[in-house]
Design a protein around this motif. Structure first.
Motif, PDB file in Angstrom:
ATOM      1  N   HIS A 124      68.971  40.957  47.297  1.00 49.12           N
ATOM      2  CA  HIS A 124      69.784  41.436  48.404  1.00 49.12           C
ATOM      3  C   HIS A 124      69.314  40.779  49.696  1.00 49.12           C
ATOM      4  O   HIS A 124      68.109  40.756  50.001  1.00 49.12           O
ATOM      5  CB  HIS A 124      69.705  42.958  48.514  1.00 49.12           C
TER       6      HIS A 124
ATOM      7  N   GLN B  99      74.663  38.506  52.645  1.00 45.71           N
ATOM      8  CA  GLN B  99      75.685  39.516  52.368  1.00 45.71           C
ATOM      9  C   GLN B  99      76.190  40.215  53.626  1.00 45.71           C
ATOM     10  O   GLN B  99      77.311  40.745  53.642  1.00 45.71           O
ATOM     11  CB  GLN B  99      75.106  40.553  51.394  1.00 45.71           C
ATOM     12  N   GLU B 100      75.387  40.215  54.677  1.00 39.43           N
ATOM     13  CA  GLU B 100      75.787  40.857  55.931  1.00 39.43           C
ATOM     14  C   GLU B 100      74.897  40.306  57.039  1.00 39.43           C
ATOM     15  O   GLU B 100      73.732  39.975  56.801  1.00 39.43           O
ATOM     16  CB  GLU B 100      75.634  42.382  55.824  1.00 39.43           C
TER      17      GLU B 100
ATOM     18  N   CYS C 150      80.681  36.228  55.739  1.00 40.09           N
ATOM     19  CA  CYS C 150      80.253  37.542  55.248  1.00 40.09           C
ATOM     20  C   CYS C 150      80.591  38.594  56.287  1.00 40.09           C
ATOM     21  O   CYS C 150      80.996  38.289  57.409  1.00 40.09           O
ATOM     22  CB  CYS C 150      78.745  37.555  54.955  1.00 40.09           C
TER      23      CYS C 150
ATOM     24  N   ALA D  60      70.938  48.303  56.015  1.00 41.71           N
ATOM     25  CA  ALA D  60      71.824  47.465  55.206  1.00 41.71           C
ATOM     26  C   ALA D  60      71.221  47.138  53.852  1.00 41.71           C
ATOM     27  O   ALA D  60      71.900  47.143  52.827  1.00 41.71           O
ATOM     28  CB  ALA D  60      72.156  46.180  55.971  1.00 41.71           C
ATOM     29  N   LEU D  61      69.919  46.851  53.823  1.00 40.76           N
ATOM     30  CA  LEU D  61      69.266  46.569  52.546  1.00 40.76           C
ATOM     31  C   LEU D  61      69.130  47.822  51.691  1.00 40.76           C
ATOM     32  O   LEU D  61      69.366  47.783  50.473  1.00 40.76           O
ATOM     33  CB  LEU D  61      67.878  45.975  52.800  1.00 40.76           C
TER      34      LEU D  61
ATOM     35  N   GLU E 178      70.964  50.486  51.484  1.00 40.95           N
ATOM     36  CA  GLU E 178      72.177  50.975  50.829  1.00 40.95           C
ATOM     37  C   GLU E 178      72.599  50.086  49.679  1.00 40.95           C
ATOM     38  O   GLU E 178      73.395  50.485  48.830  1.00 40.95           O
ATOM     39  CB  GLU E 178      73.305  51.122  51.845  1.00 40.95           C
ATOM     40  N   ARG E 179      72.051  48.868  49.598  1.00 41.12           N
ATOM     41  CA  ARG E 179      72.376  47.976  48.500  1.00 41.12           C
ATOM     42  C   ARG E 179      71.518  48.221  47.271  1.00 41.12           C
ATOM     43  O   ARG E 179      71.847  47.755  46.180  1.00 41.12           O
ATOM     44  CB  ARG E 179      72.247  46.515  48.948  1.00 41.12           C
TER      45      ARG E 179
END
Length: 420
Positions: free
Chosen positions: A99, A186-187, A370, A414-415, A417-418
């Motif tokens: 991630h 990814q973001e 992204c 962000a990390l 929640e992945r």
């Protein structure tokens, strides 16, 4: 929630965004030292770093000294920065795992004299950090170092992007992208200094937050002649005047007013004598647009209008249209994470509404790859009325700590929640 955000951290009024709401994050800072304590322990160092960068600014595409300084500090923390081929930008991964989210900063300064009377005033004649890129660089560096302190507790990777040439065309974000540094991201998150918002506040919105920004050049030519006999030649200066006054006016009638497609001229060059009609002339301007669809139409439309206006004069026209960047459009999910991070790290009162501006930002090119969002980091002091791109521009340096907390927390959310 103050600032108009709902319980998910999504700005209302633009998107419902139910499908993009980030997961609740209540774990707190997972390291042995909390984020507030880390920033307090490193704040003086970060201020010194920012002041050094401010005092030694680099123009666009010549950022090797600043990039080298950033790389040196990252290596001292045990990290492995990777320079761009020209050495004027770099990236650096913090953590490990599949991630990957990114934090972006820009390194370049502006060709403006620094008129401030401060110890860290620019030492480079005619060059200064009048847009806050020294703060952006320091904040992303600080956020990366704070995240690195988590070690194995960091649930994935954070890629720090330090790009050149945000103030130039072609823009430096394309250098980062073309070097493959967005692969797997990814973001992505970023900040921009906002002197009209007080330090400790963060301006956020879903949707477009900046405008598209392009450049246009119009070259006119004719046979030239004597000003006593304009009927025997082409009144080139008169033709230029028509382009300057009529093209922007006609443009405003050819697109929806909500698009705010704006053409403003910044330079006109023609002639050397009061009694000689010149053979050539040039007008330079910038195009701003709030709407992506209108931005796509702008080059063809402006060229058509120039030829339409010039045709009756007898002059020949060549239009050179240079694409800059589309608007920065904050994704609702990413804007939600930034809102949640601001509330978590800075408090509910920190979140304030912000409006879409006519300024351009090449961060928009990253968002073609992204999800992502940009926050406006308040750097203003009470009672001051400074603005960007002025030689007097400066910041409340407490904003550095607030920015570090915001971006470090956003990356962690962000990390997390992945992987849950």
């Amino acid at each position: 929630m103050p600032g108009g955000a709902d319980h998910r951290g999504i700005r209302p009024g633009v998107h419902s965004a139910d499908a993009f709401a980030p997961a609740a994050f209540g774990r707190g800072w997972p390291g042995p030292v909390n984020l507030d304590a880390w920033v307090a322990d490193h704040f003086d160092e970060l201020v010194r770093f920012r002041r050094h960068v401010h005092a030694h600014p680099d123009l666009s595409n010549h950022e090797q000294p600043t990039a080298g300084l950033v790389a040196e500090r990252l290596r001292a923390a045990g990290l492995q920065p990777v320079m761009l081929p020209k050495g004027n930008g770099l990236s650096c991964d913090v953590g490990s795992g599949e991630h990957l989210v990114a934090l972006r900063a820009d390194l370049d300064a502006l060709p403006l004299p620094d008129v401030k009377d401060v110890p860290y005033r620019s030492t480079v004649e005619g060059v200064c950090h009048a847009c806050g890129h020294d703060v952006h660089t320091t904040v992303v560096l600080g956020a990366g170092l704070a995240l690195a302190s988590l070690g194995d507790a960091l649930p994935g990777r954070v890629r720090l992007l330090f790009q050149p040439a945000e103030e130039a065309l072609p823009s430096g974000s394309l250098d980062i992208i073309n070097a493959g540094r967005m692969a797997g991201v990814q973001e992505i998150f970023a900040i921009h200094c906002d002197p009209r918002t007080l330090a400790g506040q963060v301006g956020l919105r879903v949707g477009a937050i900046t405008a598209a920004a392009d450049f246009v050049k119009v070259d006119l030519s004719g046979p030239g002649g004597h000003t006593a006999r304009p009927h025997l030649t082409v009144d080139l200066v008169g033709a230029l005047a028509r382009v300057v006054s009529e093209v922007p006016a006609l443009l405003s009638r050819r697109v929806d007013v909500r698009s705010a497609l704006s053409l403003v001229w910044g330079a006109v060059h023609s002639g050397v004598a009061p009694n000689a009609i010149p053979q050539t002339g040039t007008v330079l301007g910038s195009v701003r647009c709030l709407d992506h669809a209108a931005w796509e139409l702008a080059p063809k439309l402006i060229e058509q209008l120039v030829h339409q206006v010039v045709a009756p004069t007898g002059a020949s026209a060549v239009v050179e249209y240079t694409r800059g960047m589309p608007p920065v459009v904050n994704h609702p999910h990413s804007a939600g994470i930034l809102t949640q991070a601001a509330v978590s790290a800075l408090g509910e009162e920190s979140v304030v509404d912000t409006q879409q501006s006519m300024g351009g930002e090449d961060y928009s090119w990253y968002l073609e790859h992204c999800w992502g969002a940009m926050a406006r980091l308040g750097v203003g002091r009470p009672g001051e009325a400074l603005d960007l791109h002025q030689g007097s521009f400066d910041v409340d340096e407490k904003a550095i700590g607030y920015g570090v907390k915001l971006l470090a927390e956003a990356a962690l959310i962000a990390l997390h929640e992945r992987v849950v």
